[in-house]
Design an enzyme around this catalytic site. Structure first.
Site, PDB file in Angstrom:
ATOM      1  N   TYR A 108       0.894  -1.017  -0.082  1.00 12.16           N
ATOM      2  CA  TYR A 108      -0.046  -0.005  -0.020  1.00 12.16           C
ATOM      3  C   TYR A 108       0.959   1.318  -0.065  1.00 12.16           C
ATOM      4  CZ  TYR A 108      -4.447   2.616   1.180  1.00 12.16           C
ATOM      5  OH  TYR A 108      -5.383   3.465   1.626  1.00 12.16           O
ATOM      6  N   ARG A 149      -5.910  10.137 -11.195  1.00 20.21           N
ATOM      7  CA  ARG A 149      -5.272  10.887 -10.060  1.00 20.21           C
ATOM      8  C   ARG A 149      -5.048   9.892  -8.913  1.00 20.21           C
ATOM      9  NH1 ARG A 149      -5.442  10.051  -5.321  1.00 20.21           N
ATOM     10  NH2 ARG A 149      -7.534  10.828  -4.335  1.00 20.21           N
ATOM     11  N   LYS A 186      -5.385  -1.823  -2.403  1.00 20.11           N
ATOM     12  CA  LYS A 186      -6.708  -1.839  -1.514  1.00 20.11           C
ATOM     13  C   LYS A 186      -7.177  -3.029  -1.222  1.00 20.11           C
ATOM     14  CE  LYS A 186      -6.911   3.020  -1.543  1.00 20.11           C
ATOM     15  NZ  LYS A 186      -7.117   3.969  -0.518  1.00 20.11           N
ATOM     16  N   GLU A 221     -12.007   4.513  -6.860  1.00 24.47           N
ATOM     17  CA  GLU A 221     -10.682   4.942  -6.110  1.00 24.47           C
ATOM     18  C   GLU A 221      -9.827   5.781  -7.221  1.00 24.47           C
ATOM     19  OE1 GLU A 221      -9.879   3.603  -2.755  1.00 24.47           O
ATOM     20  OE2 GLU A 221      -8.694   5.440  -3.250  1.00 24.47           O
ATOM     21  N   ASP A 222      -9.290   6.886  -6.825  1.00 29.46           N
ATOM     22  CA  ASP A 222      -8.505   7.634  -7.387  1.00 29.46           C
ATOM     23  C   ASP A 222      -8.777   8.234  -8.905  1.00 29.46           C
ATOM     24  OD1 ASP A 222      -7.112   7.413  -5.036  1.00 29.46           O
ATOM     25  OD2 ASP A 222      -5.278   6.562  -6.009  1.00 29.46           O
ATOM     26  N   ASP A 249     -14.201   6.350  -2.133  1.00 29.35           N
ATOM     27  CA  ASP A 249     -13.153   5.991  -1.193  1.00 29.35           C
ATOM     28  C   ASP A 249     -12.267   7.393  -0.941  1.00 29.35           C
ATOM     29  OD1 ASP A 249     -11.754   4.844   0.961  1.00 29.35           O
ATOM     30  OD2 ASP A 249     -10.143   4.724  -0.284  1.00 29.35           O
ATOM     31  N   ASP A 250     -12.081   8.197  -1.762  1.00 26.91           N
ATOM     32  CA  ASP A 250     -11.414   9.373  -1.457  1.00 26.91           C
ATOM     33  C   ASP A 250     -12.297  10.416  -1.104  1.00 26.91           C
ATOM     34  OD1 ASP A 250      -8.711   8.594  -2.990  1.00 26.91           O
ATOM     35  OD2 ASP A 250      -9.875   8.060  -4.763  1.00 26.91           O
ATOM     36  N   ASN A 252      -0.556  11.752  -0.057  1.00 24.06           N
ATOM     37  CA  ASN A 252       0.256  10.519  -0.444  1.00 24.06           C
ATOM     38  C   ASN A 252       0.916  10.596  -1.590  1.00 24.06           C
ATOM     39  OD1 ASN A 252      -0.490   8.960   2.021  1.00 24.06           O
ATOM     40  ND2 ASN A 252      -2.439   8.989   1.177  1.00 24.06           N
ATOM     41  N   ASN A 270      -5.114   7.805   7.265  1.00 21.47           N
ATOM     42  CA  ASN A 270      -5.446   7.082   5.910  1.00 21.47           C
ATOM     43  C   ASN A 270      -6.870   6.434   5.661  1.00 21.47           C
ATOM     44  OD1 ASN A 270      -5.241   5.134   3.473  1.00 21.47           O
ATOM     45  ND2 ASN A 270      -3.151   6.152   3.567  1.00 21.47           N
TER      46      ASN A 270
HETATM   47  N1  LIG Z   1      -4.887  10.175   3.594  1.00 19.85           N
HETATM   48  C1  LIG Z   1      -5.865   9.651   2.868  1.00 19.85           C
HETATM   49  O1  LIG Z   1      -6.588   9.033   3.344  1.00 19.85           O
HETATM   50  C2  LIG Z   1      -5.817  10.428   1.600  1.00 19.85           C
HETATM   51  C3  LIG Z   1      -5.091  11.062   0.985  1.00 19.85           C
HETATM   52  N2  LIG Z   1      -5.407  11.575  -0.146  1.00 19.85           N
HETATM   53  C4  LIG Z   1      -4.186  12.579  -1.024  1.00 19.85           C
HETATM   54  O2  LIG Z   1      -4.864  13.917  -0.921  1.00 19.85           O
HETATM   55  C5  LIG Z   1      -4.230  14.591  -2.044  1.00 19.85           C
HETATM   56  C6  LIG Z   1      -5.232  15.156  -2.953  1.00 19.85           C
HETATM   57  O3  LIG Z   1      -6.313  14.258  -3.297  1.00 19.85           O
HETATM   58  P1  LIG Z   1      -7.461  14.966  -4.160  1.00 19.85           P
HETATM   59  O4  LIG Z   1      -8.378  15.802  -3.250  1.00 19.85           O
HETATM   60  O5  LIG Z   1      -8.385  13.661  -4.802  1.00 19.85           O
HETATM   61  O6  LIG Z   1      -6.882  15.559  -5.424  1.00 19.85           O
HETATM   62  P2  LIG Z   1      -7.369  16.816  -6.294  1.00 19.85           P
HETATM   63  O7  LIG Z   1      -6.330  16.767  -7.373  1.00 19.85           O
HETATM   64  O8  LIG Z   1      -8.775  16.618  -6.419  1.00 19.85           O
HETATM   65  O9  LIG Z   1      -7.273  18.037  -5.431  1.00 19.85           O
HETATM   66  C7  LIG Z   1      -5.979  18.641  -5.022  1.00 19.85           C
HETATM   67  C8  LIG Z   1      -6.290  19.997  -4.411  1.00 19.85           C
HETATM   68  O10 LIG Z   1      -5.051  20.546  -3.941  1.00 19.85           O
HETATM   69  C9  LIG Z   1      -5.050  21.922  -4.538  1.00 19.85           C
HETATM   70  N3  LIG Z   1      -3.630  22.392  -4.686  1.00 19.85           N
HETATM   71  C10 LIG Z   1      -2.831  21.906  -5.426  1.00 19.85           C
HETATM   72  N4  LIG Z   1      -1.565  22.724  -5.107  1.00 19.85           N
HETATM   73  C11 LIG Z   1      -1.828  23.541  -3.972  1.00 19.85           C
HETATM   74  C12 LIG Z   1      -1.252  24.437  -3.271  1.00 19.85           C
HETATM   75  N5  LIG Z   1       0.054  24.663  -3.576  1.00 19.85           N
HETATM   76  N6  LIG Z   1      -1.582  25.026  -2.350  1.00 19.85           N
HETATM   77  C13 LIG Z   1      -2.916  24.785  -1.856  1.00 19.85           C
HETATM   78  N7  LIG Z   1      -3.561  23.793  -2.333  1.00 19.85           N
HETATM   79  C14 LIG Z   1      -3.149  22.995  -3.643  1.00 19.85           C
HETATM   80  C15 LIG Z   1      -5.678  22.031  -5.757  1.00 19.85           C
HETATM   81  O11 LIG Z   1      -6.036  23.241  -6.035  1.00 19.85           O
HETATM   82  C16 LIG Z   1      -6.859  21.150  -5.530  1.00 19.85           C
HETATM   83  O12 LIG Z   1      -8.142  21.757  -4.705  1.00 19.85           O
HETATM   84  C17 LIG Z   1      -3.355  13.237  -2.821  1.00 19.85           C
HETATM   85  O13 LIG Z   1      -2.061  13.409  -2.228  1.00 19.85           O
HETATM   86  C18 LIG Z   1      -4.001  12.196  -2.172  1.00 19.85           C
HETATM   87  O14 LIG Z   1      -2.938  11.079  -2.156  1.00 19.85           O
HETATM   88  C19 LIG Z   1      -6.568  11.399  -1.004  1.00 19.85           C
HETATM   89  C20 LIG Z   1      -7.326  10.567  -0.548  1.00 19.85           C
HETATM   90  C21 LIG Z   1      -7.295   9.672   0.778  1.00 19.85           C
HETATM   91  C1  LIG Z   2      -5.157   6.860   0.567  1.00 20.60           C
HETATM   92  C2  LIG Z   2      -5.827   7.181  -0.735  1.00 20.60           C
HETATM   93  O1  LIG Z   2      -6.742   6.848  -1.179  1.00 20.60           O
HETATM   94  C3  LIG Z   2      -5.303   7.930  -1.473  1.00 20.60           C
HETATM   95  O2  LIG Z   2      -4.035   8.644  -1.491  1.00 20.60           O
HETATM   96  O3  LIG Z   2      -5.515   8.471  -2.722  1.00 20.60           O
HETATM   97 MG   LIG Z   3      -7.152   7.046  -3.039  1.00 17.51          MG
END
Ligand SMILES: NC(=O)C1=CN([C@@H]2O[C@H](COP(=O)(O)OP(=O)(O)OC[C@H]3O[C@@H](n4cnc5c(N)ncnc54)[C@H](O)[C@@H]3O)[C@@H](O)[C@H]2O)C=CC1
Ligand SMILES: CC(=O)C(=O)O
Ligand SMILES: [Mg+2]
Length: 493
Positions: A95, A148, A166, A237-238, A260-261, A417, A462
């Site tokens: 993962y 993504r 996953k 997912e993603d 999930d996201d 991540n 996460n």
């Molecule tokens: N810990 C967890 O369980 C999870 C973590 N994530 C992580 O969250 C991150 C984002 O995922 P999504 O929302 O799906 O992506 P997304 O692409 O939909 O959104 C990214 C957001 O970040 C903003 N952004 C980009 N550069 C920026 C900056 N310099 N300053 C402020 N904001 C900025 C963008 O404008 C956008 O609003 C990924 O790295 C993903 O791995 C996502 C889902 C679960």
């Molecule tokens: C953990 C997860 O789902 C992500 O980073 O997209």
């Molecule tokens: Mg994800």
């Protein structure tokens, strides 16, 4: 049978089974026990760790992934046994973060297929293709379009590593039958130029389908799945933000599915936000007074905001939903263009709910597009939560500003991540914010030794802590839909 990982027992086939299955002579004569096989694998794993000492982290991680993947391809029973028994050590390999590296290099690493691939070229064929999957029954599907992948962007067909990882977690953490899980890649092309030019790239070498053409592929896929396995749970997912929300709205009342996201992440983040209130020694009802800065207004950030807002509206003491009113805004949201206010042009309606108004009711003097450090300095938030996909964005200046937080235990959640995209590290947090800070990250970090010799916990936030339970719960209860209430319950309990 020896080449089928579902049934293969390798050298553990007893003589009676070797005779019955026509395997006599196809294996070395000595019959080993499952425990001996287990020990042999763990020994090989430790030798690999020993032999790769001093090598770069990426080389070591990929070597570990390869040895686990080979076992997965050979003997699933043994694979899941070692995974379940050693989940803490192996989760970072199967993962995040290693799965990110695997996806980036998937076309080169490819040896055997796993799961199913439905591409834009399969239009009109999916209803028959779904019957190519050898298992009679499927309970749990994780599907991606690769647009993504973690914070790594569009990885096209290479994103299949994510559904595989996953579902490994589903098996290891929720005990789902490994023969009833199905990872799926919807290959609708990629806009990643590097991949399009890569001769080894295994996906369609065409730009991503858009609009109705795109939706027609996903519709056909969902119909095909539903026709063969009407009760299967489908986890999206993603998917990039626009499709994450659109597909969730499109399918959630017709199929047993969730994103999930958007939803899983929100549940985990809400659990962390409520934990942060407890850490301050305050009653949970005080959640409604927490000031929360969210960096990243994408599928994950907006999912978290929606659920956190809803949780505030339902808090005990908030006697009826709506008492706090839509105007009650404890959130400051930033995207790549800085603080989002009502004066932002072309604001997505999903984001607009959280835009700051800066009318007379708002005390801090902040402007549209204000930088993160300005926002933190003026707001003095209780929580700083990153879902931006931008590594290191919670820099020293931002973290030092968090020292002035109105909370005695400021919470910093660097949820992006893989590790390289984490907004900050636990070391930075305990050093710059203070040793009373609460830290959590999307990818695992090691705990930190604090100046007083105590442990500074690097907690993990996460969605892996939530989605296996949601899937298992939905499966066991025979739920027809996955409701927001289920995710709330998972977060709050
Ligand atoms: N810990 C967890 O369980 C999870 C973590 N994530 C992580 O969250 C991150 C984002 O995922 P999504 O929302 O799906 O992506 P997304 O692409 O939909 O959104 C990214 C957001 O970040 C903003 N952004 C980009 N550069 C920026 C900056 N310099 N300053 C402020 N904001 C900025 C963008 O404008 C956008 O609003 C990924 O790295 C993903 O791995 C996502 C889902 C679960
Ligand atoms: C953990 C997860 O789902 C992500 O980073 O997209
Ligand atoms: Mg994800």
């Amino acid at each position: 049978i020896l080449h089928d990982p579902w049934y293969n027992k390798d050298t553990a086939f007893p003589l009676t089974e070797r005779d019955r299955l026509g395997l006599r002579g196809l294996l070395p004569p000595r019959v080993m026990s499952f425990e001996q096989q287990y020990e042999r694998f763990i020994n090989s794993y430790h030798s690999l760790e020993h032999n790769t000492q001093g090598e770069p982290d990426s080389v070591v991680s990929l070597a570990k992934w390869r040895i686990l993947n080979r076992l997965h391809d050979r003997n699933e029973t043994l694979y899941y046994r070692v995974l379940i028994d050693n989940i803490k050590d192996f989760a970072p390999i199967i993962y995040t973060p290693t799965v990110g590296l695997v996806c980036e290099n998937y076309s080169g690493l490819f040896r055997r297929p796993r799961g199913m691939y439905f591409s834009a070229k399969d239009k009109g064929e999916m209803m028959s293709m779904i019957y190519n999957w050898p298992a009679e029954k499927v309970d749990m599907i994780v599907v991606t379009d690769g647009s993504r992948i973690l914070g790594l962007g569009d990885l096209g067909v290479q994103g299949i590593g994510i559904p595989i990882g996953k579902l490994d977690v589903y098996v290891a953490a929720a005990g789902i039958n490994p023969q009833k899980v199905l990872p799926i890649m919807l290959d609708v092309g990629t806009n990643n130029e590097e991949l399009l030019e890569d001769k080894l790239y295994l996906g369609l070498r065409q730009p991503r389908l858009e609009g109705e053409e795109y939706l027609a592929v996903v519709d056909e896929f969902m119909e095909a799945v539903h026709a063969r396995w009407p009760k299967a749970i489908v986890q999206f997912e993603d998917f990039q933000m626009k499709w994450a929300f659109e597909t969730l709205q499109r399918y959630r009342s017709r199929f047993c599915m969730f994103n999930d996201d958007v939803q899983g992440t929100a549940g985990v983040a809400l659990a962390g936000l409520l934990g942060a209130v407890r850490a301050q020694g305050r009653p949970l009802a005080d959640f409604t007074k927490q000031k929360i800065v969210v960096v990243g207004a994408g599928s994950a950030g907006i999912g978290v905001l929606n659920m956190a807002k809803h949780a505030m509206l339902r808090m005990p003491g908030t006697h009826k939903i709506g008492e706090l009113g839509e105007g009650h805004n404890q959130f400051w949201v930033l995207d790549k263009d800085g603080l989002i206010t009502k004066s932002r042009k072309d604001l997505d309606p999903a984001v607009a709910r959280f835009a700051r108004g800066y009318g007379p009711e708002e005390v801090e003097d902040l402007h549209e597009g204000a930088s993160l450090v300005e926002v933190v300095k003026k707001v003095k938030p209780h929580v700083l939560l990153g879902l931006s996909g931008v590594g290191g964005i919670f820099n020293e200046e931002v973290l030092k500003a968090m020292k002035e937080s109105d909370s005695p235990c400021p919470a910093i959640f660097a949820m992006s991540n893989p590790t390289t995209k984490a907004e900050c590290t636990p070391e930075d947090v305990f050093k710059h914010v203070g040793e009373n800070a609460v830290f959590a990250s999307g990818s695992p970090f090691s705990n930190v030794t604090l100046s007083n010799g105590r442990k500074g916990y690097a907690n993990q936030a996460n969605n892996m802590y939530l989605f296996p339970g949601i899937g298992l719960g939905a499966l066991l209860s025979g739920a027809r839909h996955i409701s927001d209430g289920m995710l709330h319950a998972a977060a709050e309990w």
